[in-house]
Every structure is written in C-alpha cells, then in structure tokens.
Design a protein around this motif. Structure first.
Motif, short mmCIF file in Angstrom:
data_model
loop_
_atom_site.label_atom_id
_atom_site.label_comp_id
_atom_site.label_asym_id
_atom_site.label_seq_id
_atom_site.Cartn_x
_atom_site.Cartn_y
_atom_site.Cartn_z
N ILE A 1 -11.98 3.33 -2.49
CA ILE A 1 -11.50 2.05 -2.50
C ILE A 1 -10.69 1.63 -3.40
O ILE A 1 -9.67 1.07 -3.48
CB ILE A 1 -12.72 1.23 -2.51
N LEU A 2 -10.90 2.16 -4.77
CA LEU A 2 -9.95 2.10 -6.01
C LEU A 2 -8.63 2.73 -5.77
O LEU A 2 -7.75 2.06 -5.96
CB LEU A 2 -10.81 2.55 -7.49
N GLN A 3 -8.74 4.15 -5.38
CA GLN A 3 -7.22 4.54 -4.77
C GLN A 3 -6.58 3.77 -4.03
O GLN A 3 -5.39 3.68 -4.16
CB GLN A 3 -7.82 5.81 -4.40
N GLY A 4 -7.21 3.33 -2.82
CA GLY A 4 -6.37 2.73 -1.90
C GLY A 4 -5.81 1.25 -2.57
O GLY A 4 -4.55 0.77 -2.29
N VAL A 5 -6.66 0.72 -3.33
CA VAL A 5 -5.94 -0.92 -3.91
C VAL A 5 -4.93 -0.37 -4.77
O VAL A 5 -4.03 -1.18 -4.89
CB VAL A 5 -6.97 -1.65 -4.38
N ALA A 6 -4.88 0.57 -5.64
CA ALA A 6 -4.13 0.98 -6.73
C ALA A 6 -2.88 1.40 -5.89
O ALA A 6 -1.85 1.14 -6.44
CB ALA A 6 -4.56 1.94 -7.70
N ALA A 7 -2.85 2.15 -5.00
CA ALA A 7 -1.81 2.65 -4.09
C ALA A 7 -1.08 1.36 -3.40
O ALA A 7 0.30 1.46 -3.50
CB ALA A 7 -2.06 3.70 -3.14
N ALA A 8 -1.70 0.37 -3.00
CA ALA A 8 -1.27 -0.68 -2.34
C ALA A 8 -0.39 -1.60 -3.41
O ALA A 8 0.66 -2.02 -3.43
CB ALA A 8 -2.29 -1.84 -1.65
N ALA A 9 -1.13 -1.72 -4.54
CA ALA A 9 -0.46 -2.24 -5.78
C ALA A 9 0.96 -1.80 -6.19
O ALA A 9 1.94 -2.25 -6.80
CB ALA A 9 -1.50 -2.72 -6.81
N GLU A 10 0.79 -0.24 -6.31
CA GLU A 10 2.11 0.22 -6.70
C GLU A 10 3.12 0.06 -5.67
O GLU A 10 4.08 0.06 -6.05
CB GLU A 10 1.59 1.86 -6.76
N HIS A 11 2.58 0.02 -4.51
CA HIS A 11 3.79 -0.06 -3.51
C HIS A 11 4.28 -1.52 -3.57
O HIS A 11 5.69 -1.81 -3.47
CB HIS A 11 3.19 -0.06 -2.01
N LEU A 12 3.46 -2.50 -3.64
CA LEU A 12 3.80 -3.91 -3.85
C LEU A 12 4.88 -3.91 -5.09
O LEU A 12 6.01 -4.66 -5.10
CB LEU A 12 3.02 -4.69 -3.85
N HIS A 13 4.37 -3.35 -6.06
CA HIS A 13 5.41 -3.69 -7.59
C HIS A 13 6.50 -2.65 -7.39
O HIS A 13 7.65 -3.07 -8.01
CB HIS A 13 4.62 -3.06 -8.72
#
Length: 457
Positions: A330-342
């Motif tokens: 879960i943490l990996q997925g959210v971090a990957a989404a945030a990296e993509h957004l930024h």
C-alpha cells in the motif's frame, strides 16, 4: 423554537446535562434560553438558521468547544467568540462574511472554517493562535496571508484554493507540521503559457469528449464534497463499457472548486496507482463531469476521515488489519502515485488513508483530487518545497499503516519496522528541506520490500 439537544454521559462527567445543542428553525436573533445550558454546553450548531449576530455576553458559554454558524448571514466575524475560553472549532462556511477583525479569534482555536465567503484579509492576531491545526479558507478573496501566521507552528492543514493570492509566501513552508495544502484557482498558479507546457507533456492533454447521451447512469457509488459518483455504461466506444461517472456539484467545496479538481485529474493522467480519467463529459444540461475507470468491488477504503477530536489525522475501523506485506505494498503504491503526480507538477494536497483504496494483495489506488493543485507555474517558489509538504503527509500515512499492521513479530518483520521507522523520521523532519522527495521514498520502500521478500525465500 425547535431544538435538538444531546445529554452528556457519565464518561464526560456531565451526568445528563445538555452538552450538544442544534437549532433547526430560522432565527432573527440569538435564543437567550441557550444560556440555561451555559454550565454544560460544549457543542452548539446554529447552521442554516440565518443568524447574523451574537449577543455581547456570548462568553457566558464557558465550556463551549465547538460552534457552527455555517449558511447563516454573518458579514463580520463576531468578536464575542474570543471571550469563549475553551472554544476550539469554529465554522462560518457559506456566509457573506467580508471582515475578520483583529483579536476576534478564540485563544484555544484549533479548527477554523471560513470556506466560501468574501474575506479579503486575515487579522494579524491569527498569529497568536498557537494551537491552530486546520484552517479552511477556500473560496474567498484573500490576496495574501499575514506574516504573523508563521507563528502558527501547529498548522497541519491549510486550504487556500479559489482566492486571489498572488504568491505563496516562503515562510509557509517553514511551518514544521504543514502536511496538507491546497492552492488551486489562485493567480499564483494560473494556467498561463508556463503551465500549458506541463499539460502538453501529458498523454491526457486531449482527453476524449464523452457525450452525455452516450452514458447510462446506474446505481450510486458515493458522494463527496465536490460531486456524485455513479456506476454506469459508456456506449460511445463501439462496445458498452462499465465506468464510473462523476458529476460535479459546481459549488466551492472545503478543498476548492470542481473545475480545478477536474483539471488536476486530467493533468495527472494514467498511472497504475491512480483512478484513470477516461473522458470529459459534454452536453450535460447543467453539470460538468468526468468518465473514470470503474474500481471493482474488491477494493475497500483504507481509513476513515478525521473526527472532530483527531482534527487533521485519520480514524480507522477497529476491524481493519493488514499483514506487513500488504502494508508495504500500500505504501509503495501511494508513494509511486505521488512520485508520478509531482513529475507532472501536481500536488495531491490530501494524501490521507481515507483517500486510498486497496485490495487483498495490497494494491493501492490514490483517489480524490478535490484538494489537488497544479504548481508548474509557481515562479517565486522552489517546487521542491511543495513535494516536501506532501512528504510529511506520507509520514503520517506510514505511521497509520504501521499502526494497523498485524505483525508476526519475527526477526525480519521487526527489521522492516525499524526501516519504516527510519523512513518515517526522514519524511517527518521538522525542517522541510531535509525530507526526501517521492523518488527517494519509492526507492527506499522498494529496498525494504526486497528485504522482506528475501527473508521469505
């Protein structure tokens, strides 16, 4: 006058006295019989009554902690609230308020809601609100923030969307607990030529238009502050496809405007850990909307929204529990989404567990772009500072996820806990510039996951 009163319990020591009171009929003046409960009243809700002023002796409500006056007719923030020694939460959403006088804010204020008014400036005395944690200012006419707010060191959530702010002040990013920030719909990030370049690099800059006549709405899936989401069919693709249909309400929400949410969602584009936008709805008689990827029923919501008591932190069902592997994914997925957004100049603004969907494998989807802001046009500010604010929000998520993990307490899982604790310390460093970006966060999480995987081989 129709009152809805709630009595206290033995737990709060009030022994049946009135602690909560709501008035549901129109008011021309403040009902003085409310003072009969002055010795016990903690929560007063006069929202929707049309009230426009408070009596000078309002401070007689010495135990009042929560006061709601939303959808009333206050044009000036009542200074009488400053005489309430225990008042922590104040709401004046959707009044016609233009002025917040100096020295009018309660001394113990933690949660201030002034959404959707006409306020052009805040008092310098807000700097004395040292306990302020949540400040909702979307949909006003603010051009700047008083520098004295730098003294609000506990401020964790700030909503500035849909104002007239020319620049985000640098001191804002020195606040050690600021984790949730929205600022879309201001001149400081207006979508001029500079930010157009950001949009043109995304594959969703030409999101398909979907005619309303090609959509068949079925059952309601959910309703949030900005809109209504329904399950439906899209027939314009040659083959009927099940989709989610989001129709925006068109009002200023506590986070910002539906138009800014829609633009941020489109700019974000496609990612394995985001809910993909598929098309922009046209031809609807009176609403804007998006056609979105339909999330299957195997996904559930990770957390519950903050309560009045938790203020800026999520709550969780007592039944929820995760394995260490699920929590890490879960943490990996959210971090990957945030990296993509930024990478696309988008700040989510609301990285909370209650905006995360997950399945049994731990695959996560980060949703709800209501507080998202496109920051590619912020010329006066180092863009890294925006990402460092979100890193603190992610630190809170690490803490929340670890709290609901059901560990086996073997040596390898304890090691994972140590590594996550170290990442949490980095992401929550009170000096924002020392926090890692999401590229580094995803790298560290990947290494932790590999450590766990190697231990189970």
């Amino acid at each position: 006058m129709h009152l809805q009163a709630s009595s206290g319990t033995e737990d709060d020591g009030s022994r049946g006295e009135i602690t909560k009171l709501k008035v549901v009929n129109p008011l021309h003046s403040f009902p003085t019989n409310i003072f009969d409960a002055a010795c016990s009243l903690q929560h007063l809700d006069l929202s929707g009554t049309g009230l426009s002023s408070l009596p000078e002796d309002f401070g007689r409500l010495k135990k009042l902690r929560i006061a709601f006056f939303s959808d009333c007719n206050f044009t000036v923030f009542p200074k009488q609230l400053a005489s309430c020694p225990e008042l922590e939460m104040v709401a004046f959403r959707g009044n016609q308020m233009t002025n917040v006088p100096e020295d009018s804010l309660p001394p113990k204020l933690r949660w201030l809601i002034l959404t959707n008014n006409r306020i052009s400036s805040l008092p310098k005395s807000i700097g004395r609100c040292g306990r302020l944690q949540k400040c909702m200012l979307a949909g006003n006419q603010l051009r700047c923030l008083p520098e004295e707010m730098v003294a609000c060191r506990k401020l964790g959530l700030l909503r500035l969307s849909a104002n007239r702010i020319q620049e985000l002040p640098n001191w804002l990013f020195d606040l050690p607990e600021l984790a949730f920030l929205s600022f879309a719909g201001n001149p400081c990030c207006s979508l001029t030529a500079t930010s157009k370049d950001v949009r043109d690099t995304t594959p969703f800059s030409s999101l398909p238009e979907v005619s309303w006549t090609d959509l068949h709405v079925h059952n309601l899936l959910g309703e949030g502050a900005s809109g209504i989401i329904s399950k439906g069919l899209w027939n314009g693709t040659g083959q009927a496809r099940e989709v989610a249909i989001k129709l925006f309400k068109g009002d200023v929400t506590s986070d910002g405007t539906p138009a800014d949410e829609m633009l941020a969602c489109i700019t974000a584009g496609s990612h394995a850990n985001l809910i993909d936008p598929l098309g922009k709805i046209t031809d609807h008689p009176d609403k804007e909307g998006l056609v979105m990827q339909l999330v299957t029923a195997q996904y559930g919501t990770l957390g519950l929204p903050p309560s009045l008591q938790s203020c800026t932190r999520d709550c969780f069902s007592q039944e929820i529990s995760l394995t260490t592997r699920q929590g890490l994914r879960i943490l990996q997925g959210v971090a990957a989404a945030a990296e993509h957004l930024h990478s696309r100049g988008v700040a989510h603004g609301d990285i909370y567990a209650h905006n995360v969907l997950y399945d049994e494998r731990g695959h996560a989807l980060l949703g709800d772009f209501g507080a998202a802001s496109i920051y590619g046009n912020l010329n006066n500010l180092d863009h890294k500072k925006i990402e460092q604010v979100e890193a603190l929000a992610f630190a809170h998520l690490i803490e929340d996820v670890w709290r609901i993990i059901r560990p086996n307490f073997d040596e390898q899982e304890l090691r994972v806990g140590v590594l996550l604790a170290a990442l949490h310390r980095e992401c929550s460093d009170p000096t924002g510039v020392k926090r890692p970006n999401f590229s580094e966060i995803t790298r560290q999480l990947s290494a932790i996951n590999q450590h766990l995987a190697a231990a189970t081989v």
